[in-house]
Design a protein around this motif. Structure first.
Motif, PDB file in Angstrom:
ATOM      1  N   VAL A 128       9.042  -1.234   1.687  1.00 33.43           N
ATOM      2  CA  VAL A 128       8.253  -0.616   2.753  1.00 33.43           C
ATOM      3  C   VAL A 128       6.814  -0.577   2.242  1.00 33.43           C
ATOM      4  O   VAL A 128       6.519   0.086   1.256  1.00 33.43           O
ATOM      5  N   GLY A 144       3.771   0.487   6.193  1.00 34.53           N
ATOM      6  CA  GLY A 144       5.079   0.765   6.774  1.00 34.53           C
ATOM      7  C   GLY A 144       5.931  -0.447   7.068  1.00 34.53           C
ATOM      8  O   GLY A 144       7.135  -0.328   7.278  1.00 34.53           O
ATOM      9  N   GLY A 145       5.333  -1.636   7.098  1.00 36.81           N
ATOM     10  CA  GLY A 145       6.101  -2.833   7.397  1.00 36.81           C
ATOM     11  C   GLY A 145       7.048  -3.214   6.278  1.00 36.81           C
ATOM     12  O   GLY A 145       6.890  -2.790   5.128  1.00 36.81           O
ATOM     13  N   LYS A 155       5.968  -6.934   9.886  1.00 40.71           N
ATOM     14  CA  LYS A 155       4.759  -6.152  10.150  1.00 40.71           C
ATOM     15  C   LYS A 155       5.087  -4.894  10.942  1.00 40.71           C
ATOM     16  O   LYS A 155       6.031  -4.876  11.750  1.00 40.71           O
ATOM     17  N   PRO A 156       4.323  -3.828  10.755  1.00 42.71           N
ATOM     18  CA  PRO A 156       4.540  -2.606  11.536  1.00 42.71           C
ATOM     19  C   PRO A 156       4.171  -2.817  13.003  1.00 42.71           C
ATOM     20  O   PRO A 156       3.364  -3.701  13.328  1.00 42.71           O
ATOM     21  N   THR A 159      -0.736   0.347  13.631  1.00 41.45           N
ATOM     22  CA  THR A 159      -1.378   0.902  12.444  1.00 41.45           C
ATOM     23  C   THR A 159      -1.510   2.410  12.623  1.00 41.45           C
ATOM     24  O   THR A 159      -2.163   2.866  13.571  1.00 41.45           O
ATOM     25  N   TRP A 182       8.851   5.718  10.160  1.00 42.72           N
ATOM     26  CA  TRP A 182       7.827   6.461  10.889  1.00 42.72           C
ATOM     27  C   TRP A 182       6.694   6.747   9.918  1.00 42.72           C
ATOM     28  O   TRP A 182       6.926   7.177   8.784  1.00 42.72           O
ATOM     29  N   VAL A 188       6.870   2.865  13.315  1.00 44.51           N
ATOM     30  CA  VAL A 188       6.206   1.606  12.971  1.00 44.51           C
ATOM     31  C   VAL A 188       7.195   0.478  12.661  1.00 44.51           C
ATOM     32  O   VAL A 188       6.826  -0.695  12.692  1.00 44.51           O
ATOM     33  N   VAL A 189       8.444   0.831  12.352  1.00 46.98           N
ATOM     34  CA  VAL A 189       9.510  -0.159  12.169  1.00 46.98           C
ATOM     35  C   VAL A 189      10.738   0.357  12.894  1.00 46.98           C
ATOM     36  O   VAL A 189      11.197   1.475  12.624  1.00 46.98           O
TER      37      VAL A 189
END
Length: 230
Positions: A128, A144-145, A155-156, A159, A182, A188-189
């Motif tokens: 992560v 976060g991605g 990718k998340p 942003t 989160w 974000v994922v």
């Protein structure tokens, strides 16, 4: 009227200070249902990094014990606790949980400096992502991605990073191969498969250690909590 406004401002300031003090008093105290991975005092429950899941599996118990002893000493040279915060000096290797985890819900606060680049390994596999969105490798993409994915999204969704130098909070949920993340309360994922970086032809390991990854920069962690799931 002016006096009333002044009194109100003073009361609001006092309330804010009290709230901040209360928040600091709860540092590293897990919310209901979670356990603290970091006690806020020392490195109990953590160990140094030895190789990776594939190389560790090939070691004899004696070889692993010897390598772990060396890794633990290196860990203590570069990871320290300062005022209830885990601080990494930018040298050495990742900090790993002494225990392996399968399915879990994790909370962790993190902070980086300008051009910072780091991450959190799940079940011993990257990762992560944590970085300064302005760093060259990030190209404006936030933290976060699932950075090392090739087939699945890496990718998340958006942003959600706070400005560099401020604290951020991850919630990471892993069940089976699926991960949701989160960042500062924003998804974000969304239930994405984490690939096995070490053995691309195999699914992610069923269990493994959680690692706070280094990338040659100073970084900070606190409020590291986990809830194990069925």
């Amino acid at each position: 009227m002016k006096r009333v406004a002044t009194m109100c401002a003073v009361l609001l300031a006092v309330s804010a200070l009290n709230f901040a003090a209360a928040g600091e008093g709860k540092l590293n105290q897990p919310p209901k249902g979670y356990k603290a991975l970091f006690n806020g005092k020392d490195l109990s429950g953590w160990k140094g990094l030895v190789g990776n899941p594939k190389t560790r599996a090939k070691m004899s118990p004696e070889e692993l014990a010897k390598a772990q002893k060396k890794a633990d000493q290196e860990m203590r040279d570069h990871w320290n606790v300062v005022d209830g915060v885990l601080v990494f000096d930018g040298k050495g290797k990742s900090l790993c949980t002494a225990k392996d985890y399968k399915n879990f819900d994790m909370l962790v606060d993190w902070k980086i400096k300008k051009d910072g680049d780091s991450g959190i390994y799940l079940r011993g596999s990257p990762q992560v992502q944590i970085w300064d969105p302005a760093v060259k490798a990030a190209n404006g993409v936030g933290s976060g991605g699932l950075y090392n994915n090739k087939k699945n999204p890496d990718k998340p969704l958006l942003t959600a990073d706070n400005p560099v130098g401020e604290w951020n909070t991850f919630r990471i949920k892993m069940v089976g191969e699926k991960v949701s993340v989160w960042l500062n309360g924003k998804l974000v994922v969304d239930n994405t498969t984490l690939e096995n970086y070490w053995e691309r032809d195999k699914p992610i390991y069923e269990t493994g250690q959680i690692e706070l990854q280094n990338h040659g920069n100073t970084l900070y962690f606190r409020n590291v909590f986990i809830k194990e799931l069925d």
